[in-house]
Each structure stands twice: as structure tokens, then as C-alpha cells.
Scaffold this active site. Sequence first.
Site, PDB file in Angstrom:
ATOM      1  N   ARG A  40      49.103  14.822  12.879  1.00 22.45           N
ATOM      2  CA  ARG A  40      50.159  13.873  12.556  1.00 22.45           C
ATOM      3  C   ARG A  40      51.292  14.556  11.796  1.00 22.45           C
ATOM      4  NH1 ARG A  40      50.140   9.252   8.131  1.00 22.45           N
ATOM      5  NH2 ARG A  40      52.089   8.247   8.665  1.00 22.45           N
ATOM      6  N   HIS A  59      55.502  14.512  12.457  1.00 15.59           N
ATOM      7  CA  HIS A  59      56.476  14.031  11.478  1.00 15.59           C
ATOM      8  C   HIS A  59      57.428  15.131  11.046  1.00 15.59           C
ATOM      9  CE1 HIS A  59      54.962   9.879  10.224  1.00 15.59           C
ATOM     10  NE2 HIS A  59      54.260  10.231  11.295  1.00 15.59           N
ATOM     11  N   ASP A  84      60.677  22.707  11.191  1.00 13.17           N
ATOM     12  CA  ASP A  84      61.223  23.581  10.152  1.00 13.17           C
ATOM     13  C   ASP A  84      60.545  23.397   8.804  1.00 13.17           C
ATOM     14  OD1 ASP A  84      62.120  21.109   9.410  1.00 13.17           O
ATOM     15  OD2 ASP A  84      64.253  21.563   9.578  1.00 13.17           O
ATOM     16  N   GLU A 122      61.399  14.081   2.142  1.00 11.90           N
ATOM     17  CA  GLU A 122      61.000  13.228   3.271  1.00 11.90           C
ATOM     18  C   GLU A 122      59.684  12.518   2.987  1.00 11.90           C
ATOM     19  OE1 GLU A 122      60.975  15.423   6.968  1.00 11.90           O
ATOM     20  OE2 GLU A 122      62.833  16.450   6.442  1.00 11.90           O
ATOM     21  N   ASN A 157      56.475   8.109   5.924  1.00 10.62           N
ATOM     22  CA  ASN A 157      55.652   9.217   5.450  1.00 10.62           C
ATOM     23  C   ASN A 157      54.814   8.873   4.224  1.00 10.62           C
ATOM     24  OD1 ASN A 157      56.601  10.901   7.465  1.00 10.62           O
ATOM     25  ND2 ASN A 157      58.253  11.749   6.213  1.00 10.62           N
ATOM     26  N   HIS A 199      46.867   9.938  19.608  1.00 13.36           N
ATOM     27  CA  HIS A 199      46.177   8.842  18.935  1.00 13.36           C
ATOM     28  C   HIS A 199      44.718   8.737  19.353  1.00 13.36           C
ATOM     29  CE1 HIS A 199      50.166   6.504  17.988  1.00 13.36           C
ATOM     30  NE2 HIS A 199      50.003   7.578  17.245  1.00 13.36           N
ATOM     31  N   SER A 200      44.225   9.760  20.030  1.00 14.62           N
ATOM     32  CA  SER A 200      42.811   9.800  20.397  1.00 14.62           C
ATOM     33  C   SER A 200      41.919  10.090  19.201  1.00 14.62           C
ATOM     34  CB  SER A 200      42.571  10.886  21.461  1.00 14.62           C
ATOM     35  OG  SER A 200      43.223  10.577  22.662  1.00 14.62           O
TER      36      SER A 200
END
Length: 411
Positions: free
Chosen positions: A105, A109, A117, A131, A137, A235-236
Site C-alpha cells: 500500500r 501512496h 520519490d 503527506e 494517509n 487488494h488481494s
Amino acid sequence: MDFSRKIGFLVFVLCLLISLKNQNAETKRGSQYSPEISSIFTAWSPSLPVFLSTKVDGNPEKFGDPQPLKYDYYHISCPRTEHIVRSAVRRLYDVRPNVAAALLRLVFHDCFVEGCDASVLLDGADGIESEKESPPNESLKGYDLIDIIKSELEEACPGVVSCADIVVMAARESVVLAGGPFYPLYTGRRDSNVSYPEIATYELPSPQDDLPKTITSFASRGFDERETVSLLGAHSTGMIHCKFFLNRLYNFDGTDEPDPTMDIEFLNLLRSKCNNSHLSTSSSSPTSAPSASPLQSPLPSPTPSPTSSVDSSPPTSRNQEMGMKMDYEGPGSGFGTLYYRSLLQGKGILYVDQQLTAGEETETWVRAYAADVLLFQRDFALAMMKLSDYRVLTAPMGQVRVNCRKVVRES
């Protein structure tokens, strides 16, 4: 790269070349791979540089032309880089199995917000808003895992391996541990010296998005519908907390009724896990994505209820962090297999996932992946490679952080 890893990779590439030739026989619909992605496998060489998608961080006249990403970029400066990352992720996974979902994940994001980066890792500081503080987040985990890997690399090769490369390599190892495919990665990314909290807040996909919004969101990053469907196969694995799908169970779209597209028995199963008393908290972070916390204890594998009608009575009060494992049939159910088959049965946990069956082309790929796990794993590998190369910074742009949470200040 050790000898066994090279052999495994070459076998993977050979399988990809064979499957690419048989692509039209595997499915009647769908777009072709982009020339850039196909060329990686049709003319692959470990020494061949690639530069798929870049951005300029600063004045190009001051810094000069950016260098290309390369395969095994650290083979001279830090030859054990991939081994150190792989060993660290596997060691952490042995202790905390949910690290795989957290790291996977994390790469989404990071890369989805102005490219791969490592901007998502930066803490707030003078002149920098983090962030991490953006609503999507808030439940993001894995920062400590990157810190551990970075410290081991700094001990072996001080100031050499970027945090951005660590994020994409750790995600790749997580995919493998979760039962997904191994895929090659080009390295040589550099770390951003800025953060993008506003973009993270408004442009990261939401678990509440409908299909048109999802397609538009991924298209803005260069992904077509086929690639979007395959990427959502991530999403498995992982845990989805109740607050991200509670509205679907009790008050879908303000109707005080469940989502009518949900399978009845599956609805009862999810209601047995999630308490309606916390419904108000589910909308507190509308753009938040599902949590895959490595600290979250796994839920036991449930058995679907045999009842044929909806139980409208919410269960007794529970901790709002309860949720549902994406691989709810238990380990070994297959990375991707259960996810796509569940969507065809109306058993998608998140609204954004179930919406993949609402479009003609996206449903075609859901059916294709449900029927052919090898096709999915190939497409997922290619899409992850493309994501990992999205808008990267390379020398002389950016920097190599010593601490992934802090920008290196010029003296």
C-alpha cells in the site's frame, strides 16, 4: 543478484514472452500493452537502461540532463542491495505477516502522488508539510519498516541507496510473499526534497469511488482500464477496517439500506464483523484508503452464513478497528484468484472494487483474471513495473536521504 534469483527471473521472462504471443487467444477483449512495457520483455537485457517516466525537480539548466534508471544500478556501489532488502522484508514478515500489505500500500501512496520519490516518507518540518497528515494517509503504515531496511543499507553502504528505491523493492518482495509474481525492477531513483500533502488529499483514489471516477483517476497517471483492474488486484491481501465499507452494510448512499449489489450471505458475514454503532466514524475521512497495518492482528477465517435473508440487527458493540481480511478464505487461496471471483459473486468488500463489474470493459478483465490467475499475475507484474517507474527522479535531480523521514539539507 544471486544465481538462483537470476534463474528464477529468466524463467519468469521466458513465460512472459510465451504468454505475450498467446495474448489474443487468452482473451477476446482488452487493450495491448504500451510499447514501453512490452519492450522491456521483448528486448530485455540486464545492462539496458530504461527511463519510462520522469519529472524535473529543480532547474534542468542548473543540474543537466537526468540519468536513466538501470537494472542492477547498485551492482558496484552497493552490490548486496536487493539481498539486504529481500532478507529484511522476509525477516519482518516472519514476525508480522501483515507487513506485506503495508509495504504494498505504501508504494501506491508514494508513486500515485507526483511519482515514486519517497515523498510520502517525509515528516513535517520547517518548510515541509507531511503527506502523512493528509486524510488518505492517516491509516498508512510501514514507515518503521522502511526505517529498518534503510538502517541496514546505511550500515552496508552509507549514503548510497535511495529511500525511493527501497520503497519499490520492498513492495516487490511483499508481493512475492503474499503469493504474487516476482517482477524485475530498474533502480537509480532519487528522493524528493519536497512533499505534496494537498495532492495526496485530493488525488489519491478513495474506497468510495465509483467506476468512472476510478478510471479517470488511474488514467491521469497513464493507466488504461486493463491496468487499472489488474492494479486493484493488490487488494488481494491485507486487512480492511470496517469504517471503509460500513456504509455499504447499513446505510448505502443515505438509504438506510445495504448496498443492493451485495450478496446476501456475504452481507450477513460482514455485519457479523462490523458494528453499526460506529457508522458515523466511517465518513470522517472520506478519501482514506483501506488499512493494511502490520500491527493489526489477523482475523480468523470466517465461514459464510447459510442464512438466506438479511439480518437487519447490528451486532453488539466492538472495537471500531475490527475489519475483514481480504484473503478471508485463508492463506493459500491465491493472490488475485479470490479477489476477482468474489467480485463476480457480488462479494467485493470495498465499493471501489465491486464497481469494477459495473463497466463492460472492466468486467471483461475481472472475468479474465478470475478464470486465469497466470494472466492476472503477468498483467499485475507489468502494471507494477509501470507504476514503479512513474515520474521518477534520477541524478542529478533529487537527493539520497540518510534518514528517509528527513530531507538532507545543503551545508
